[in-house]
Design a protein around this motif. Sequence first.
Motif, PDB file in Angstrom:
ATOM      1  N   ASN A   8       0.837  -1.196   0.000  1.00  0.00           N
ATOM      2  CA  ASN A   8       0.000   0.000   0.000  1.00  0.00           C
ATOM      3  C   ASN A   8       0.873   1.247   0.000  1.00  0.00           C
ATOM      4  O   ASN A   8       2.001   1.226   0.472  1.00  0.00           O
ATOM      5  CB  ASN A   8      -0.896   0.023   1.247  1.00  0.00           C
ATOM      6  N   TRP A   9       0.322   2.324  -0.523  1.00  0.00           N
ATOM      7  CA  TRP A   9       1.033   3.601  -0.450  1.00  0.00           C
ATOM      8  C   TRP A   9       1.026   4.088   0.990  1.00  0.00           C
ATOM      9  O   TRP A   9       0.073   3.855   1.738  1.00  0.00           O
ATOM     10  CB  TRP A   9       0.341   4.637  -1.305  1.00  0.00           C
ATOM     11  N   TYR A  10       2.087   4.804   1.393  1.00  0.00           N
ATOM     12  CA  TYR A  10       2.166   5.344   2.742  1.00  0.00           C
ATOM     13  C   TYR A  10       3.176   6.474   2.767  1.00  0.00           C
ATOM     14  O   TYR A  10       3.945   6.657   1.822  1.00  0.00           O
ATOM     15  CB  TYR A  10       2.565   4.255   3.746  1.00  0.00           C
ATOM     16  N   CYS A  11       3.167   7.248   3.841  1.00  0.00           N
ATOM     17  CA  CYS A  11       4.184   8.279   4.086  1.00  0.00           C
ATOM     18  C   CYS A  11       5.265   7.659   4.955  1.00  0.00           C
ATOM     19  O   CYS A  11       4.982   7.194   6.045  1.00  0.00           O
ATOM     20  CB  CYS A  11       3.581   9.480   4.808  1.00  0.00           C
ATOM     21  N   ASN A  12       6.491   7.660   4.467  1.00  0.00           N
ATOM     22  CA  ASN A  12       7.607   7.083   5.204  1.00  0.00           C
ATOM     23  C   ASN A  12       8.225   8.166   6.077  1.00  0.00           C
ATOM     24  O   ASN A  12       9.009   8.979   5.617  1.00  0.00           O
ATOM     25  CB  ASN A  12       8.642   6.496   4.244  1.00  0.00           C
ATOM     26  N   LYS A  13       7.878   8.190   7.342  1.00  0.00           N
ATOM     27  CA  LYS A  13       8.338   9.223   8.267  1.00  0.00           C
ATOM     28  C   LYS A  13       9.806   9.055   8.657  1.00  0.00           C
ATOM     29  O   LYS A  13      10.425   9.992   9.130  1.00  0.00           O
ATOM     30  CB  LYS A  13       7.471   9.234   9.531  1.00  0.00           C
ATOM     31  N   ALA A  14      10.379   7.883   8.444  1.00  0.00           N
ATOM     32  CA  ALA A  14      11.782   7.674   8.796  1.00  0.00           C
ATOM     33  C   ALA A  14      12.721   8.387   7.829  1.00  0.00           C
ATOM     34  O   ALA A  14      13.819   8.770   8.206  1.00  0.00           O
ATOM     35  CB  ALA A  14      12.096   6.186   8.820  1.00  0.00           C
ATOM     36  N   HIS A  15      12.302   8.576   6.584  1.00  0.00           N
ATOM     37  CA  HIS A  15      13.147   9.203   5.566  1.00  0.00           C
ATOM     38  C   HIS A  15      12.510  10.468   5.007  1.00  0.00           C
ATOM     39  O   HIS A  15      12.741  10.811   3.849  1.00  0.00           O
ATOM     40  CB  HIS A  15      13.412   8.223   4.428  1.00  0.00           C
ATOM     41  N   LYS A  16      11.737  11.147   5.799  1.00  0.00           N
ATOM     42  CA  LYS A  16      11.006  12.308   5.300  1.00  0.00           C
ATOM     43  C   LYS A  16      11.906  13.539   5.164  1.00  0.00           C
ATOM     44  O   LYS A  16      12.893  13.691   5.869  1.00  0.00           O
ATOM     45  CB  LYS A  16       9.832  12.635   6.208  1.00  0.00           C
ATOM     46  N   LYS A  17      11.549  14.390   4.218  1.00  0.00           N
ATOM     47  CA  LYS A  17      12.119  15.730   4.106  1.00  0.00           C
ATOM     48  C   LYS A  17      11.048  16.741   4.507  1.00  0.00           C
ATOM     49  O   LYS A  17      11.314  17.673   5.235  1.00  0.00           O
ATOM     50  CB  LYS A  17      12.595  16.021   2.685  1.00  0.00           C
ATOM     51  N   ILE A  18       9.832  16.545   4.023  1.00  0.00           N
ATOM     52  CA  ILE A  18       8.712  17.414   4.415  1.00  0.00           C
ATOM     53  C   ILE A  18       7.681  16.580   5.172  1.00  0.00           C
ATOM     54  O   ILE A  18       7.483  16.766   6.363  1.00  0.00           O
ATOM     55  CB  ILE A  18       8.085  18.108   3.185  1.00  0.00           C
ATOM     56  N   SER A  19       7.028  15.659   4.483  1.00  0.00           N
ATOM     57  CA  SER A  19       6.048  14.821   5.183  1.00  0.00           C
ATOM     58  C   SER A  19       6.214  13.336   4.886  1.00  0.00           C
ATOM     59  O   SER A  19       5.478  12.530   5.430  1.00  0.00           O
ATOM     60  CB  SER A  19       4.624  15.255   4.823  1.00  0.00           C
ATOM     61  N   GLY A  20       7.133  12.962   4.027  1.00  0.00           N
ATOM     62  CA  GLY A  20       7.401  11.561   3.757  1.00  0.00           C
ATOM     63  C   GLY A  20       6.659  10.966   2.584  1.00  0.00           C
ATOM     64  O   GLY A  20       6.746   9.764   2.345  1.00  0.00           O
ATOM     65  N   CYS A  22       7.105  11.450  -0.759  1.00  0.00           N
ATOM     66  CA  CYS A  22       8.033  10.982  -1.795  1.00  0.00           C
ATOM     67  C   CYS A  22       8.797   9.746  -1.341  1.00  0.00           C
ATOM     68  O   CYS A  22       9.013   8.822  -2.128  1.00  0.00           O
ATOM     69  CB  CYS A  22       9.007  12.089  -2.185  1.00  0.00           C
ATOM     70  N   ALA A  23       9.206   9.708  -0.088  1.00  0.00           N
ATOM     71  CA  ALA A  23       9.927   8.546   0.432  1.00  0.00           C
ATOM     72  C   ALA A  23       9.040   7.309   0.442  1.00  0.00           C
ATOM     73  O   ALA A  23       9.497   6.203   0.125  1.00  0.00           O
ATOM     74  CB  ALA A  23      10.451   8.834   1.834  1.00  0.00           C
ATOM     75  N   GLY A  24       7.783   7.475   0.779  1.00  0.00           N
ATOM     76  CA  GLY A  24       6.850   6.347   0.764  1.00  0.00           C
ATOM     77  C   GLY A  24       6.571   5.846  -0.636  1.00  0.00           C
ATOM     78  O   GLY A  24       6.514   4.642  -0.879  1.00  0.00           O
ATOM     79  N   LEU A  25       6.401   6.772  -1.578  1.00  0.00           N
ATOM     80  CA  LEU A  25       6.185   6.363  -2.965  1.00  0.00           C
ATOM     81  C   LEU A  25       7.427   5.688  -3.536  1.00  0.00           C
ATOM     82  O   LEU A  25       7.324   4.722  -4.300  1.00  0.00           O
ATOM     83  CB  LEU A  25       5.790   7.572  -3.824  1.00  0.00           C
ATOM     84  N   ALA A  26       8.599   6.184  -3.183  1.00  0.00           N
ATOM     85  CA  ALA A  26       9.842   5.564  -3.645  1.00  0.00           C
ATOM     86  C   ALA A  26       9.962   4.138  -3.115  1.00  0.00           C
ATOM     87  O   ALA A  26      10.377   3.227  -3.842  1.00  0.00           O
ATOM     88  CB  ALA A  26      11.036   6.399  -3.206  1.00  0.00           C
ATOM     89  N   ALA A  27       9.605   3.920  -1.872  1.00  0.00           N
ATOM     90  CA  ALA A  27       9.655   2.578  -1.300  1.00  0.00           C
ATOM     91  C   ALA A  27       8.637   1.663  -1.976  1.00  0.00           C
ATOM     92  O   ALA A  27       8.930   0.502  -2.265  1.00  0.00           O
ATOM     93  CB  ALA A  27       9.403   2.638   0.201  1.00  0.00           C
ATOM     94  N   TYR A  28       7.456   2.170  -2.251  1.00  0.00           N
ATOM     95  CA  TYR A  28       6.414   1.366  -2.886  1.00  0.00           C
ATOM     96  C   TYR A  28       6.835   0.923  -4.287  1.00  0.00           C
ATOM     97  O   TYR A  28       6.645  -0.228  -4.667  1.00  0.00           O
ATOM     98  CB  TYR A  28       5.109   2.163  -2.952  1.00  0.00           C
TER      99      TYR A  28
END
Length: 68
Positions: A8-20, A22-28
Amino acid sequence: MNRSNHHNWYCNKAHKKISGVCAGLAAYYQQPRWLVRVLAILLLLTFPVAAVAAYLLAACLLPDRYVI
């Protein structure tokens, strides 16, 4: 139907710059975070209103996860 959390799509707070977002989409999509962020900046420069609206909507609706 069972769906595991990594499908599933999510916000990755561990690698966030603003809200995570882009990091969540990159992981997905299994892409480097820098590539997704560069694409987001290009989208922002091309379609500023739509990009900001989509990013804010995703930041509000996507669940938060701390994935390292």
